[in-house]
Enzyme design. Structure first.
Site: not given
Ligand code: NAD
Ligand code: TYD
Length: 348
Positions: A11-12, A130, A155, A157, A210
Site C-alpha cells: 500500500f504505502i 504502535e 513488538a 516493529k 470491534y
Molecule cells: P502492506 O502490508 O500493504 O505491504 C507490505 C509490502 O511488503 C507488500 O508488498 C509485501 O509483499 C512486502 N513484504 C512483506 N514481507 C516481505 C518480505 N519478507 N520480503 C520482501 N517483501 C515483503 O503494508 P503497508 O501498509 O504498505 O506498510 C508499509 C510499511 O509502513 C510497513 O513497514 C508498516 O509497518 C509501516 N506502517 C504502516 C502503516 C499503515 O497504516 N499502513 C502505519 C504505520 C507504519
Molecule cells: P486497522 O486498520 O487494523 O489498523 P491498526 O490496528 O493498525 O490501528 O484497525 C484500525 C482500528 O479499527 C483498530 O482500532 C481496530 C478497528 N477495526 C474494527 O473495528 N473492525 C475491523 O474489521 C478492523 C479490520 C479494524
C-alpha cells in the site's frame, strides 16, 4: 541516486513509487518485494515501464538474495517499507512477523553494512506509532515516548527500530526512522479498517466494529505520509527519529458512520440503510485504546504539514475505491476470502 525501496508493491510503498518515479527521472528506483498476499503489481501499472524503475522479486528473509540485489544495483539509499503489517494477522499467526519484520530488517542492515563501507549510504526505516503502545484519554506520542508495544506486530516493529538504531550507534551507519500513525488512501489492501468498511458498505455486507468502536486512531493520508518521508530523506538529520501524524483523531465508530455518509452520497444508497449494517463484534485481544501523534518536530524542523483533512482525504479515498473495481477484483483472491472467513467467524 540509486534508491532501493523495499515493499514497493504494498500500500504505502506503491503510493511512494507512483509519486516519486515520474517526479524524479534522475533517480533509479529499485522495488524489492517478495509479493506476499498484501502486494499487488496492478498498483504499479503506471510506472512499470518507466526507464528509472526496476523490480526485484526477493524475500528480505533470504540474506543471499538481498546481498545479490545490493551487488547488482549498488543503492545509495534504502527506503524500508517491507513488512507484515496487519495487527489481526499478527495475533492469529505471529511467526511471519518475526521473520519479515525483525530478521528481514536485520538482513537489509547487514547487506547495507557490507556494501556501504565508505559510510555514505542512508538507511531510512519506515515504522509505526504502535511501538509506543496505547494512550489513555489524554497525551500524545513524541519521539522520546518510551516503547511499550502491545501486539506481535508492534513488538516486531519495535525490535526492528532498535536494530536500526543499534547500527547507527555501533557501526556508524547513516539511518533515519519515521514513526507514523494509521495511513489511509488508494491502494490499501481491504483487510484494514477503512477499505474493508468501504467495500462492505458498497456490497451491503455487515460493517464489523470491534468492541464498542470507541478506540481512537490518528488518520494520515498516504500521500501526505509519502511526502513526509521524502522530506526526511532530503532534509532530515542522520540518527534522528521523526513522528508523522495527520492530526486527525477519530473514534472507530465515527470513522464508520462517516464512511456510511460518504458512500450514501456517492452511490445513491441511504445513510440509514448503510448504518443499519454496523455490527458490533468481539474485540481484538490487547486492543490499544488510542493513538495520537505529536508531529511538532517534523513541522518545526522540516516545515512539513499534512495537506488533507480527514474529510477531504476520506472522500478522495472512497471515490478511488468506487472508480477502481478492476483493482479490487485483483486483490479479492481466494486468500483474501479465507482471511475474512477466519477473522470474522469467531467474533460473532
Ligand atoms: P502492506 O502490508 O500493504 O505491504 C507490505 C509490502 O511488503 C507488500 O508488498 C509485501 O509483499 C512486502 N513484504 C512483506 N514481507 C516481505 C518480505 N519478507 N520480503 C520482501 N517483501 C515483503 O503494508 P503497508 O501498509 O504498505 O506498510 C508499509 C510499511 O509502513 C510497513 O513497514 C508498516 O509497518 C509501516 N506502517 C504502516 C502503516 C499503515 O497504516 N499502513 C502505519 C504505520 C507504519
Ligand atoms: P486497522 O486498520 O487494523 O489498523 P491498526 O490496528 O493498525 O490501528 O484497525 C484500525 C482500528 O479499527 C483498530 O482500532 C481496530 C478497528 N477495526 C474494527 O473495528 N473492525 C475491523 O474489521 C478492523 C479490520 C479494524
Amino acid at each position: 541516486m540509486k534508491i532501493l525501496v523495499t515493499g514497493g508493491a504494498g500500500f504505502i510503498g506503491a503510493n511512494f513509487l507512483n509519486l516519486l518515479v515520474p517526479r524524479h527521472p534522475e533517480h533509479v528506483f529499485v522495488n524489492l518485494d517478495t509479493l506476499t498476499y498484501a502486494a499487488n503489481l496492478g498498483s504499479l501499472e503506471g510506472i512499470a515501464k518507466a526507464d528509472n524503475y526496476r523490480l526485484e522479486v526477493v524475500d528480505i528473509v533470504d540474506f543471499e538474495a538481498v546481498d545479490g540485489v545490493f551487488t547488482k544495483h549498488q543503492p545509495d539509499l534504502v527506503v524500508h517499507f517491507a513488512a507484515e503489517s496487519h495487527v489481526d494477522r499478527s495475533i492469529s499467526g505471529p511467526r511471519a512477523f518475526i521473520k519479515s519484520n525483525i530478521e528481514g530488517t536485520f538482513n537489509l542492515l547487514e547487506a547495507a553494512r557490507k556494501h556501504w563501507s565508505d559510510g555514505k549510504g542512508l538507511f531510512h526505516h519506515v515504522s509505526t506509532d504502535e511501538v509506543y503502545g496505547s494512550l489513555g484519554d489524554t497525551g500524545m506520542f513524541v519521539e522520546t515516548t518510551r516503547y511499550d508495544p502491545s501486539s506481535p506486530y508492534s513488538a516486531s516493529k519495535a525490535a526492528s527500530d532498535h536494530l536500526v538504531r543499534s547500527y547507527a550507534r555501533t557501526f556508524g551507519m547513516r539511518t533515519r526512522i519515521t514513526n507514523c500513525s494509521n495511513n489511509y488512501g488508494p491502494l490499501q489492501f481491504p483487510e484494514k479498517l477503512i477499505p474493508l468498511m468501504v467495500l462492505n458498505a458498497v456490497d451491503g455486507k455487515p460493517l464489523p466494529v470491534y468492541g464498542e468502536g470507541l478506540n481512537v486512531r490518528d488518520w494520515l493520508y498516504v500521500g501526505d505520509h509519502c511526502e513526509a518521508i521524502w522530506k526526511v530523506i532530503g532534509e532530515g538529520a542522520d540518527g534522528e527519529t521523526y513522528n508523522i501524524g495527520g492530526n486527525n483523531e477519530v473514534r472507530n465508530i465515527d470513522v464508520v458512520t462517516e464512511i456510511c455518509s460518504i458512500v450514501a452520497d456517492l452511490t445513491g444508497k441511504t445513510k440509514g440503510e448503510l448504518e443499519g449494517l454496523i455490527t458490533y463484534v468481539k474485540d481484538r485481544p490487547g486492543h490499544d485504546l488510542r493513538y495520537a501523534i505529536d508531529a511538532t518536530k517534523i513541522r518545526n524542523e522540516l516545515s512539513w504539514e499534512p495537506t488533507e483533512t480527514f474529510e477531504t482525504g476520506l472522500r478522495k479515498t472512497i471515490k478511488w475505491y468506487l472508480d477502481n473495481p478492476a483493482w479490487i477484483e485483483q486483490v479479492r483472491t481466494g486468500e483474501y476470502r479465507n482471511w475474512i472467513e477466519k477473522n470474522y467467524q469467531d467474533r460473532g
